[in-house]
Design a protein around this motif. Structure first.
Motif, mmCIF file in Angstrom:
data_model
loop_
_atom_site.group_PDB
_atom_site.id
_atom_site.type_symbol
_atom_site.label_atom_id
_atom_site.label_comp_id
_atom_site.label_asym_id
_atom_site.label_seq_id
_atom_site.Cartn_x
_atom_site.Cartn_y
_atom_site.Cartn_z
ATOM 1 N N LYS A 84 7.981 -8.648 3.455
ATOM 2 C CA LYS A 84 7.867 -7.528 2.507
ATOM 3 C C LYS A 84 6.672 -7.754 1.580
ATOM 4 O O LYS A 84 5.886 -6.833 1.342
ATOM 5 N N ASP A 85 6.550 -9.000 1.067
ATOM 6 C CA ASP A 85 5.403 -9.330 0.210
ATOM 7 C C ASP A 85 4.090 -9.134 0.961
ATOM 8 O O ASP A 85 3.119 -8.593 0.402
ATOM 9 N N ASN A 86 4.043 -9.600 2.218
ATOM 10 C CA ASN A 86 2.831 -9.446 3.030
ATOM 11 C C ASN A 86 2.491 -7.980 3.238
ATOM 12 O O ASN A 86 1.313 -7.597 3.193
ATOM 13 N N LEU A 87 3.500 -7.154 3.448
ATOM 14 C CA LEU A 87 3.265 -5.726 3.618
ATOM 15 C C LEU A 87 2.655 -5.136 2.345
ATOM 16 O O LEU A 87 1.680 -4.376 2.410
ATOM 17 N N GLU A 88 3.214 -5.528 1.204
ATOM 18 C CA GLU A 88 2.674 -5.050 -0.077
ATOM 19 C C GLU A 88 1.232 -5.529 -0.262
ATOM 20 O O GLU A 88 0.365 -4.760 -0.698
ATOM 21 N N LEU A 89 0.974 -6.791 0.074
ATOM 22 C CA LEU A 89 -0.386 -7.324 -0.061
ATOM 23 C C LEU A 89 -1.355 -6.612 0.879
ATOM 24 O O LEU A 89 -2.507 -6.351 0.513
ATOM 25 N N ARG A 90 -0.890 -6.293 2.090
ATOM 26 C CA ARG A 90 -1.755 -5.559 3.027
ATOM 27 C C ARG A 90 -2.093 -4.180 2.482
ATOM 28 O O ARG A 90 -3.238 -3.728 2.593
ATOM 29 N N LYS A 91 -1.070 -3.516 1.909
ATOM 30 C CA LYS A 91 -1.331 -2.198 1.312
ATOM 31 C C LYS A 91 -2.344 -2.325 0.184
ATOM 32 O O LYS A 91 -3.284 -1.528 0.090
ATOM 33 N N GLU A 92 -2.153 -3.335 -0.659
ATOM 34 C CA GLU A 92 -3.074 -3.548 -1.778
ATOM 35 C C GLU A 92 -4.472 -3.868 -1.262
ATOM 36 O O GLU A 92 -5.478 -3.361 -1.786
ATOM 37 N N HIS A 95 -6.090 -0.748 -0.007
ATOM 38 C CA HIS A 95 -6.497 0.052 -1.160
ATOM 39 C C HIS A 95 -7.783 -0.501 -1.771
ATOM 40 O O HIS A 95 -8.715 0.247 -2.069
#
Length: 143
Positions: A84-92, A95
């Protein structure tokens, strides 16, 4: 009567010998049975001990299995959290990559406009320098 007494005494002695023999056989049989009982009790104790050890090992294995299952569930939960953290970091990251691309494009546009402005000013300076030279020559001529 004496004959009967002797015959009766022989029968009594014979019966007593049979009784003695039977008592001896019975004692041997009892002794053998006691030995067999002791052997079976010992074997039963050994089997009980083995069973207790196996039950203890099984309980210990069950405890280890439960601990491993708990650790596995904890690790799976951590893995899901990391994913989940990796997914958030990928989105960031996507961006920020978009922002960087936009900034680069903006910088290129500003650099292009700056260079165009620099060319215009350079051309204007050249024109003004030429006019200044002409005016200087005309002033020198007039002087």
């Amino acid at each position: 009567v004496a004959m009967e007494t002797v015959s009766l005494e022989h029968q009594i002695q014979s019966v007593q010998r049979h009784i003695t023999f039977l008592k001896k056989e019975q004692m041997e049989l009892l002794h053998d049975l006691h030995l067999e009982i002791l052997r079976l009790q010992k074997h039963c104790s050994e089997l009980t001990h083995d069973l207790e050890i196996k039950e203890l090992e099984a309980r210990q294995q069950d405890v280890l299995d439960r601990e491993l299952e708990e650790k596995c569930r904890a690790m799976e939960a951590q893995l899901q959290e990391k994913e989940k953290d990796n997914l958030e970091l990928r989105k960031e990251l996507r961006h920020k990559e978009t922002l960087v691309a936009a900034l680069r494009s903006s910088l290129r546009n500003k650099e292009r406009r700056f260079l165009e402005e620099l060319k215009r000013r350079s051309h204007r300076v050249t024109i003004l320098d030429t006019e200044l030279q002409k005016q200087t020559e005309a002033a020198a001529y007039l002087s």
